[in-house]
Design an enzyme around this catalytic site. Structure first.
Site, PDB file in Angstrom:
ATOM      1  CE  LYS A  41      -2.922  -2.612   3.066  1.00 29.22           C
ATOM      2  NZ  LYS A  41      -2.744  -3.062   4.458  1.00 29.22           N
ATOM      3  N   GLY A  42       2.155   1.064   0.258  1.00 32.25           N
ATOM      4  CA  GLY A  42       3.049   2.203   0.434  1.00 32.25           C
ATOM      5  C   GLY A  42       3.152   3.131  -0.766  1.00 32.25           C
ATOM      6  CD  GLU A  97       8.253  -0.389  -3.049  1.00 30.68           C
ATOM      7  OE1 GLU A  97       7.159   0.037  -2.676  1.00 30.68           O
ATOM      8  OE2 GLU A  97       8.665  -1.540  -2.804  1.00 30.68           O
ATOM      9  CG  ASP A 101      15.610  -0.600   4.279  1.00 24.38           C
ATOM     10  OD1 ASP A 101      16.666   0.032   4.388  1.00 24.38           O
ATOM     11  OD2 ASP A 101      15.115  -1.251   5.217  1.00 24.38           O
ATOM     12  CE  LYS A 129      15.176   3.722   5.595  1.00 21.99           C
ATOM     13  NZ  LYS A 129      14.603   2.755   6.577  1.00 21.99           N
TER      14      LYS A 129
HETATM   15  P1  IMP Z   1      13.381  -3.685   1.242  1.00 23.17           P
HETATM   16  O1  IMP Z   1      12.942  -5.028   0.739  1.00 23.17           O
HETATM   17  O2  IMP Z   1      14.266  -3.795   2.449  1.00 23.17           O
HETATM   18  O3  IMP Z   1      13.979  -2.799   0.175  1.00 23.17           O
HETATM   19  O4  IMP Z   1      12.124  -2.963   1.838  1.00 23.17           O
HETATM   20  C1  IMP Z   1      11.100  -2.535   1.070  1.00 23.17           C
HETATM   21  C2  IMP Z   1       9.841  -2.352   1.885  1.00 23.17           C
HETATM   22  O5  IMP Z   1      10.091  -2.281   3.305  1.00 23.17           O
HETATM   23  C3  IMP Z   1       9.219  -1.037   1.504  1.00 23.17           C
HETATM   24  O6  IMP Z   1       8.363  -1.178   0.394  1.00 23.17           O
HETATM   25  C4  IMP Z   1       8.513  -0.642   2.770  1.00 23.17           C
HETATM   26  O7  IMP Z   1       7.216  -1.191   2.797  1.00 23.17           O
HETATM   27  C5  IMP Z   1       9.334  -1.252   3.894  1.00 23.17           C
HETATM   28  N1  IMP Z   1      10.250  -0.235   4.489  1.00 23.17           N
HETATM   29  C6  IMP Z   1      11.591  -0.149   4.371  1.00 23.17           C
HETATM   30  N2  IMP Z   1      12.077   0.908   5.047  1.00 23.17           N
HETATM   31  C7  IMP Z   1      11.014   1.528   5.604  1.00 23.17           C
HETATM   32  C8  IMP Z   1      10.856   2.700   6.420  1.00 23.17           C
HETATM   33  O8  IMP Z   1      11.797   3.435   6.776  1.00 23.17           O
HETATM   34  N3  IMP Z   1       9.579   2.991   6.796  1.00 23.17           N
HETATM   35  C9  IMP Z   1       8.499   2.253   6.427  1.00 23.17           C
HETATM   36  N4  IMP Z   1       8.601   1.158   5.656  1.00 23.17           N
HETATM   37  C10 IMP Z   1       9.842   0.792   5.253  1.00 23.17           C
END
Ligand code: IMP
Ligand code: MG
Length: 181
Positions: A41-42, A97, A101, A129
């Site tokens: 939903k982000g 997206e 992260d 990030k």
């Molecule tokens: P990744 O797989 O670690 O790149 O994370 C992606 C997902 O983690 C994003 O689509 C977010 O839903 C969640 N996420 C990562 N960092 C944050 C944050 O700082 N705040 C809220 N959600 C996050």
């Protein structure tokens, strides 16, 4: 307000950056039709605002993925909880997206969507990030590069809350609970 530790990106900054991204995308996709694939939903709030600033024809579709649990750390195990409604074969697709992260979610999604043979596939993320990256991701459009802090607002949640705020902020520590995982 008490839930806010610190506002990182205010509403005006988001609005002007999203407008710039829309203009850039419109220019680069001149003469084409774009399929925006929003990751729920982000990515929803970002999609709505971004789409208003794209001047070439646009279609939307939605996908929902979850990395198990409601933790503030990505688990790396991704599963599709809602798939696209339409085929993206031969389409010019941009993934929309909220934040990248570790990159684990998008790395999985990229491979998955590429296997459906789109004409092109790019990534547009509101936030990047990079400090916490575990896998290289070719990011085409970035709204803001952010420090390695847990952020909420403008689509981003903590345990499903705070997505509705029109700016991005660091949550006050006292609102984190320990039952996350
Ligand atoms: P990744 O797989 O670690 O790149 O994370 C992606 C997902 O983690 C994003 O689509 C977010 O839903 C969640 N996420 C990562 N960092 C944050 C944050 O700082 N705040 C809220 N959600 C996050
Ligand atoms: Mg999330």
């Amino acid at each position: 307000m008490d839930v806010i530790d610190r506002i990182l990106i205010d509403q005006a900054a988001i609005e002007s950056r999203v407008k710039e991204l829309g203009a850039q995308i419109s220019q680069e996709y001149a003469g084409k039709t774009i399929t925006l694939v929003c990751i729920l939903k982000g990515g929803l709030m970002f999609l709505c605002d971004l789409a208003k600033h794209i001047t070439v024809p646009v279609m939307y579709d939605f996908m929902s993925v979850s990395s198990y649990g409601d933790s503030t750390q990505s688990s790396g195990v991704v599963r599709i909880t809602k798939d696209l409604e339409h085929s993206i074969e031969g389409k010019d697709v941009i993934i929309v997206e909220d934040i990248i992260d570790t990159g684990l979610t998008l790395s999985y999604l990229l491979n998955n969507l590429l296997s459906r043979n789109p004409a092109s596939l790019k990534i547009c993320t509101l936030l990047d990030k990079p400090d916490n990256r575990k896998v290289e991701i070719p990011v085409d459009y970035v709204g803001f590069t952010v420090p390695n802090e847990f952020l909420v607002g403008y689509g981003l949640d903590y345990q499903q809350l705070y997505r509705n705020y029109p700016y991005i902020f660091v949550l006050n520590k006292k609102y984190y609970t320990n039952n996350a995982e």
